[in-house]
Motif scaffolding. Structure first.
Motif, PDB file in Angstrom:
ATOM      1  N   UNK A   3      90.182 -69.812 106.549  1.00  0.00           N
ATOM      2  CA  UNK A   3      91.154 -70.285 107.527  1.00  0.00           C
ATOM      3  C   UNK A   3      91.018 -69.602 108.888  1.00  0.00           C
ATOM      4  N   UNK A   4      90.937 -68.272 108.906  1.00  0.00           N
ATOM      5  CA  UNK A   4      90.846 -67.590 110.197  1.00  0.00           C
ATOM      6  C   UNK A   4      89.543 -67.906 110.907  1.00  0.00           C
ATOM      7  N   UNK A   5      88.465 -68.085 110.150  1.00  0.00           N
ATOM      8  CA  UNK A   5      87.188 -68.483 110.732  1.00  0.00           C
ATOM      9  C   UNK A   5      87.302 -69.879 111.336  1.00  0.00           C
ATOM     10  N   UNK A   6      87.959 -70.782 110.625  1.00  0.00           N
ATOM     11  CA  UNK A   6      88.177 -72.137 111.132  1.00  0.00           C
ATOM     12  C   UNK A   6      89.029 -72.097 112.395  1.00  0.00           C
ATOM     13  N   UNK A   7      90.054 -71.269 112.399  1.00  0.00           N
ATOM     14  CA  UNK A   7      90.927 -71.157 113.564  1.00  0.00           C
ATOM     15  C   UNK A   7      90.132 -70.697 114.787  1.00  0.00           C
ATOM     16  N   UNK A   8      89.248 -69.724 114.608  1.00  0.00           N
ATOM     17  CA  UNK A   8      88.417 -69.253 115.723  1.00  0.00           C
ATOM     18  C   UNK A   8      87.484 -70.359 116.199  1.00  0.00           C
ATOM     19  N   UNK A   9      86.899 -71.103 115.267  1.00  0.00           N
ATOM     20  CA  UNK A   9      85.997 -72.190 115.631  1.00  0.00           C
ATOM     21  C   UNK A   9      86.734 -73.262 116.433  1.00  0.00           C
ATOM     22  N   UNK A  10      87.928 -73.627 115.966  1.00  0.00           N
ATOM     23  CA  UNK A  10      88.729 -74.644 116.647  1.00  0.00           C
ATOM     24  C   UNK A  10      89.062 -74.184 118.067  1.00  0.00           C
ATOM     25  N   UNK A  11      89.492 -72.942 118.202  1.00  0.00           N
ATOM     26  CA  UNK A  11      89.844 -72.418 119.529  1.00  0.00           C
ATOM     27  C   UNK A  11      88.630 -72.474 120.456  1.00  0.00           C
ATOM     28  N   UNK A  80      98.443 -74.492 117.898  1.00  0.00           N
ATOM     29  CA  UNK A  80      99.837 -74.052 118.084  1.00  0.00           C
ATOM     30  C   UNK A  80     100.025 -72.629 117.579  1.00  0.00           C
ATOM     31  N   UNK A  81      99.487 -72.350 116.407  1.00  0.00           N
ATOM     32  CA  UNK A  81      99.585 -70.988 115.866  1.00  0.00           C
ATOM     33  C   UNK A  81      98.945 -70.005 116.829  1.00  0.00           C
ATOM     34  N   UNK A  82      97.791 -70.362 117.348  1.00  0.00           N
ATOM     35  CA  UNK A  82      97.071 -69.477 118.264  1.00  0.00           C
ATOM     36  C   UNK A  82      97.869 -69.206 119.539  1.00  0.00           C
ATOM     37  N   UNK A  83      98.600 -70.218 120.024  1.00  0.00           N
ATOM     38  CA  UNK A  83      99.428 -70.011 121.219  1.00  0.00           C
ATOM     39  C   UNK A  83     100.445 -68.885 121.019  1.00  0.00           C
ATOM     40  N   UNK A  84     100.870 -68.698 119.773  1.00  0.00           N
ATOM     41  CA  UNK A  84     101.864 -67.674 119.458  1.00  0.00           C
ATOM     42  C   UNK A  84     101.249 -66.463 118.753  1.00  0.00           C
ATOM     43  N   UNK A  85      99.920 -66.373 118.823  1.00  0.00           N
ATOM     44  CA  UNK A  85      99.189 -65.250 118.232  1.00  0.00           C
ATOM     45  C   UNK A  85      99.482 -65.099 116.740  1.00  0.00           C
ATOM     46  N   UNK A  86      99.486 -66.238 116.056  1.00  0.00           N
ATOM     47  CA  UNK A  86      99.698 -66.270 114.608  1.00  0.00           C
ATOM     48  C   UNK A  86      98.417 -66.774 113.969  1.00  0.00           C
ATOM     49  N   UNK A  87      97.890 -66.034 113.008  1.00  0.00           N
ATOM     50  CA  UNK A  87      96.704 -66.504 112.303  1.00  0.00           C
ATOM     51  C   UNK A  87      97.126 -67.482 111.214  1.00  0.00           C
ATOM     52  N   UNK A  88      96.230 -68.402 110.891  1.00  0.00           N
ATOM     53  CA  UNK A  88      96.519 -69.342 109.810  1.00  0.00           C
ATOM     54  C   UNK A  88      96.696 -68.608 108.485  1.00  0.00           C
ATOM     55  N   UNK A  91     100.210 -67.298 108.516  1.00  0.00           N
ATOM     56  CA  UNK A  91     101.172 -68.385 108.310  1.00  0.00           C
ATOM     57  C   UNK A  91     101.198 -68.813 106.847  1.00  0.00           C
ATOM     58  N   UNK A  92     100.021 -68.935 106.237  1.00  0.00           N
ATOM     59  CA  UNK A  92      99.986 -69.341 104.836  1.00  0.00           C
ATOM     60  C   UNK A  92     100.589 -68.269 103.942  1.00  0.00           C
ATOM     61  N   UNK A  93     100.299 -67.001 104.220  1.00  0.00           N
ATOM     62  CA  UNK A  93     100.852 -65.912 103.411  1.00  0.00           C
ATOM     63  C   UNK A  93     102.383 -65.917 103.472  1.00  0.00           C
TER      64      UNK A  93
END
Length: 105
Positions: A3-11, A80-88, A91-93
């Protein structure tokens, strides 16, 4: 992909195109649009669209469209999560912890 890797890729991918320059309310509008497209994809998959002016896609094509639309929702949630400095992962945890507390006896 984690998830965090995907979040970085998306950003990175969205950022390279200037798509991360939108604030939270515009991003939320994109999320709502994509959520509507998921609803339409599910309807098409489950019961069809019954439109004489459209060809009927195969179940495989309908499923592929649903996968793409769910991916679009994930992309917007990630931003959206990234805008608030929240990792996926974070959020899942939190989601998992909330559910386990709520439903454990």
């Amino acid at each position: 992909m984690e998830m965090n890797e995907a979040q970085k890729w998306i950003k990175q991918f969205y950022g390279d195109r200037g798509w991360t320059n939108y604030g939270p309310f515009i991003r939320l509008g994109f999320l709502m649009e994509e959520t509507g497209e998921v609803a339409q994809a599910i309807r098409s998959y489950e019961i069809g669209r019954d439109r004489p002016d459209e060809s009927t896609p195969s179940q495989e094509q309908l499923k592929h469209n649903l996968i793409e639309e769910i991916g679009d929702v994930i992309g917007n949630i990630s931003l959206l999560a990234d805008l608030y400095h929240i990792s996926l992962d974070e959020a899942f945890a939190a989601h998992q912890e909330k559910l386990l507390k709520r439903f454990s006896s």
